[in-house]
Design an enzyme around this catalytic site. Structure first.
Site, short mmCIF file in Angstrom:
data_model
loop_
_atom_site.label_atom_id
_atom_site.label_comp_id
_atom_site.label_asym_id
_atom_site.label_seq_id
_atom_site.Cartn_x
_atom_site.Cartn_y
_atom_site.Cartn_z
N VAL A 39 0.93 -1.23 -0.12
CA VAL A 39 0.16 -0.10 0.15
C VAL A 39 0.65 1.08 -0.01
CG1 VAL A 39 -1.68 1.45 1.52
CG2 VAL A 39 -2.35 -1.39 0.85
N ASP A 58 11.14 2.45 5.86
CA ASP A 58 11.35 1.58 6.10
C ASP A 58 12.06 0.26 6.51
OD1 ASP A 58 8.98 -0.09 4.19
OD2 ASP A 58 9.61 -0.76 4.55
N ASN A 59 11.60 -0.28 7.42
CA ASN A 59 13.08 -1.46 7.12
C ASN A 59 13.18 -2.55 6.47
OD1 ASN A 59 10.81 -2.88 8.42
ND2 ASN A 59 11.90 -2.91 9.96
N PHE A 61 11.20 -4.66 6.19
CA PHE A 61 10.40 -7.24 6.79
C PHE A 61 9.94 -7.68 5.98
CE2 PHE A 61 7.65 -8.57 9.25
CZ PHE A 61 8.21 -10.12 9.23
N THR A 117 6.63 -3.42 16.85
CA THR A 117 6.51 -2.30 15.54
C THR A 117 4.83 -1.32 15.63
OG1 THR A 117 7.43 -4.03 14.28
CG2 THR A 117 6.16 -2.12 13.23
N LYS A 130 4.51 14.98 17.82
CA LYS A 130 3.96 16.14 18.59
C LYS A 130 4.81 16.64 18.30
CE LYS A 130 5.53 15.80 23.34
NZ LYS A 130 5.59 15.04 24.67
N TYR A 170 -1.32 -8.90 16.39
CA TYR A 170 -1.80 -7.74 15.44
C TYR A 170 -2.45 -7.26 15.21
CZ TYR A 170 -2.59 -5.98 10.29
OH TYR A 170 -2.58 -4.91 9.62
N TYR A 184 -2.70 10.99 22.49
CA TYR A 184 -1.67 11.85 22.40
C TYR A 184 -2.57 12.95 21.68
CZ TYR A 184 2.96 9.91 22.99
OH TYR A 184 4.02 9.59 22.98
N ARG A 211 -3.04 -14.84 1.86
CA ARG A 211 -4.32 -14.16 1.38
C ARG A 211 -5.14 -14.48 0.22
NH1 ARG A 211 -4.55 -8.80 4.27
NH2 ARG A 211 -3.12 -8.81 3.22
P1 NAD Z 1 3.00 -4.83 3.52
O1 NAD Z 1 3.44 -5.76 4.27
O2 NAD Z 1 3.04 -4.69 2.24
O3 NAD Z 1 3.77 -3.66 4.29
C1 NAD Z 1 4.48 -2.75 4.83
C2 NAD Z 1 5.60 -1.82 5.18
O4 NAD Z 1 5.84 -1.47 6.21
C3 NAD Z 1 6.77 -2.93 4.22
O5 NAD Z 1 7.73 -2.70 3.38
C4 NAD Z 1 7.82 -3.20 5.83
O6 NAD Z 1 9.36 -3.66 5.53
C5 NAD Z 1 7.43 -1.90 6.29
N1 NAD Z 1 7.66 -2.61 7.56
C6 NAD Z 1 7.73 -2.81 8.73
N2 NAD Z 1 8.25 -3.25 9.94
C7 NAD Z 1 8.82 -1.87 9.99
C8 NAD Z 1 9.53 -0.82 11.33
N3 NAD Z 1 9.56 -2.35 12.32
N4 NAD Z 1 9.42 -0.53 10.52
C9 NAD Z 1 9.19 -0.05 9.56
N5 NAD Z 1 9.31 -0.45 8.84
C10 NAD Z 1 8.24 -1.55 9.05
O7 NAD Z 1 1.63 -4.28 3.53
P2 NAD Z 1 0.76 -3.73 3.41
O8 NAD Z 1 -0.41 -4.32 3.11
O9 NAD Z 1 1.25 -2.47 2.48
O10 NAD Z 1 0.27 -2.60 4.94
C11 NAD Z 1 0.38 -1.73 5.00
C12 NAD Z 1 -0.63 -1.32 5.94
O11 NAD Z 1 -1.83 -1.13 6.03
C13 NAD Z 1 -0.23 -1.79 7.32
O12 NAD Z 1 0.15 -0.98 8.41
C14 NAD Z 1 -1.36 -2.47 8.10
O13 NAD Z 1 -1.25 -3.30 8.90
C15 NAD Z 1 -2.54 -2.22 7.58
N6 NAD Z 1 -3.29 -2.82 6.14
C16 NAD Z 1 -3.29 -3.53 5.50
C17 NAD Z 1 -4.68 -4.55 4.98
C18 NAD Z 1 -4.29 -4.73 3.86
O14 NAD Z 1 -5.39 -5.16 3.24
N7 NAD Z 1 -3.27 -4.80 2.99
C19 NAD Z 1 -5.35 -4.17 5.64
C20 NAD Z 1 -5.55 -3.11 6.53
C21 NAD Z 1 -4.63 -2.84 6.84
N1 UDP Z 2 10.66 10.28 19.41
C1 UDP Z 2 10.83 9.98 17.86
N2 UDP Z 2 11.24 11.66 17.36
C2 UDP Z 2 10.66 12.63 17.39
C3 UDP Z 2 10.23 12.89 18.94
C4 UDP Z 2 9.88 11.87 20.17
O1 UDP Z 2 10.76 8.94 17.54
O2 UDP Z 2 10.87 13.66 17.10
C5 UDP Z 2 10.22 8.83 19.69
C6 UDP Z 2 10.85 9.79 21.37
O3 UDP Z 2 11.51 8.47 21.29
C7 UDP Z 2 10.07 8.97 22.44
C8 UDP Z 2 8.61 8.76 21.36
O4 UDP Z 2 8.71 9.29 20.74
O5 UDP Z 2 10.66 7.71 23.40
C9 UDP Z 2 7.51 9.60 22.25
O6 UDP Z 2 7.46 10.71 22.62
P1 UDP Z 2 7.00 11.48 23.31
O7 UDP Z 2 7.38 13.12 23.06
O8 UDP Z 2 4.99 12.02 23.38
O9 UDP Z 2 8.10 11.12 24.85
P2 UDP Z 2 9.01 11.41 25.82
O10 UDP Z 2 10.61 12.02 24.88
O11 UDP Z 2 8.33 12.57 26.06
O12 UDP Z 2 8.64 10.14 27.01
#
Ligand code: NAD
Ligand code: UDP
Length: 342
Positions: A39, A58-59, A61, A117, A130, A170, A184, A211
């Site tokens: 998406v 993106d990581n 994954f 995540t 924020k 999930y 928030y 799916r």
């Molecule tokens: P996808 O798996 O193709 O995309 C998810 C992306 O997130 C991937 O590129 C993955 O590498 C990245 N990612 C995962 N963990 C991460 C992390 N810790 N840090 C950085 N990047 C990370 O899935 P999608 O279908 O594109 O879904 C996108 C969003 O939409 C998701 O949040 C999903 O829950 C939501 N969603 C999708 C559907 C669907 O049918 N596709 C339905 C409901 C909700």
């Molecule tokens: N955070 C971030 N980017 C930013 C500001 C915050 O990733 O620019 C993260 C930060 O590390 C924290 C979380 O977001 O763990 C929540 O931030 P918030 O300011 O709400 O809480 P606090 O830092 O006061 O715990």
């Protein structure tokens, strides 16, 4: 058109998809977490083509560079390899927070990571929102409704979720993510938008999505039996281009409460299998499998809120969406076949 702009558009026109020119006042700095996924990459395309500056985090994954490679090098585009579980410090106006595996095999592969995540990752993005005063849209899911007891589901329904089942990492992760958004909003004044996305399909879906759409198309294309669990008796599917339009409309609306985005058109799973089989012109058999645990019987969105408040509803006919997706999966199979000996 001023000369400089003309030359800029000319130099980019060869290499990149066409991009609208937006004045600095209208151009936004937009972060898409999970932007290299299914998406997210379509959303990247739309926002880039609309003329915004897009940063994809993106990581990789479940996402892949190939999904956004056509933008690499464009002056409005940046790709950052980063895990949202770690804090992120950048300056943006809007955050589309999509990072999370979405399909059951992917999110069940490492349930603890899925939870981190959706919880820590969402907290970090809200902390970022924020600090910089950005608006955040959470990609939530119809899975917050669990195995629903009411049909169709509207946004008022609280859900029926098993907190310790195989899908809980999930479902519950997204439920907490929603809770965090509203905490928030209330406590810190962060502007939030919550899209409850129902099952979506289209190009750039994963081959191993697991799916029905991808399973059936791949099985039909490869002449294998189209298999399904009896429990998933009904399906309703939204095309990614319709979804992406809904996400952008929601982000730019003034609706802070959750909004369902899905396709209310429902089919039995058997009808779906038959439709895909006929569109692929496949000789595959259709085969029933045993039920999967906690697999919801049925989920169908009530989209009256999105229709009334966003003027949104799915517009692409199912067959058209399926045909495009079939073409995509055929190309992917060809790509795999051509690369298997490299
Ligand atoms: P996808 O798996 O193709 O995309 C998810 C992306 O997130 C991937 O590129 C993955 O590498 C990245 N990612 C995962 N963990 C991460 C992390 N810790 N840090 C950085 N990047 C990370 O899935 P999608 O279908 O594109 O879904 C996108 C969003 O939409 C998701 O949040 C999903 O829950 C939501 N969603 C999708 C559907 C669907 O049918 N596709 C339905 C409901 C909700
Ligand atoms: N955070 C971030 N980017 C930013 C500001 C915050 O990733 O620019 C993260 C930060 O590390 C924290 C979380 O977001 O763990 C929540 O931030 P918030 O300011 O709400 O809480 P606090 O830092 O006061 O715990």
């Amino acid at each position: 058109m001023p000369t400089l702009l003309y030359f800029l558009s000319l130099s980019f026109s060869q290499k990149y998809p066409p991009v609208k020119f937006l004045s600095e006042k209208d151009r936004k700095r937009i972060l898409i977490t999970g932007g290299a996924g299914f998406v997210g990459s379509h959303l990247t395309d739309k926002l880039m083509m609309d003329g915004h500056e897009v940063t994809v985090v993106d990581n990789f994954f479940t996402g892949r560079k190939r999904n956004v490679e056509h933008w690499i090098g464009h002056e409005n585009f940046e790709l950052i390899n980063h895990d949202v579980v770690e804090p992120l410090y950048i300056e943006v106006d809007q955050i589309y927070h999509l990072a999370s595996p979405a399909s059951p095999p992917n999110y069940m592969y490492n349930p603890i990571k899925t939870l981190k995540t959706n919880t820590i990752g969402t907290l970090n993005m809200l902390g970022l929102a924020k600090r910089v005063g950005a608006r955040l849209l959470l990609a939530s899911t119809s899975e917050v409704y669990g195995d629903p007891e009411v049909h169709p589901q509207n946004e008022e329904y609280w859900g029926h979720v098993n907190p310790i089942g195989p899908r809980a990492c999930y479902d519950e992760g997204k439920r907490v993510a929603e809770t965090m958004c509203y905490a928030y909003m209330k406590q810190e004044g962060v502007e939030v938008r919550v899209a409850r996305i129902f099952n979506t399909f289209g190009s750039r879906m994963h081959m191993n999505d697991g799916r029905v759409v991808s399973n059936f198309i791949l099985q039909a294309l490869q002449g294998e039996p189209l298999t399904f669990n009896l429990s998933s008796a009904f399906v309703s599917k939204l095309l990614s281009s319709d979804l992406v339009n809904g996400l952008v409309l929601l982000m730019n609306s003034n609706i802070s409460s959750p909004v369902n985005l899905g396709n209310p058109e429902e089919h039995t799973i058997l009808e779906f299998a038959q439709l895909i089989k006929s569109l692929v012109v496949s000789r595959s058999q259709i085969q029933f499998l045993p039920e999967a645990q906690d697999d919801p019987q049925r989920r169908r969105p009530d989209i009256r809120k999105a229709k009334m408040m966003l003027g949104w509803e799915p517009v692409v006919p199912l067959e058209e969406g399926l045909n495009k997706t079939i073409q995509y999966f055929s190309r992917e199979l060809e790509h795999q076949a051509n690369n298997q000996y490299i």
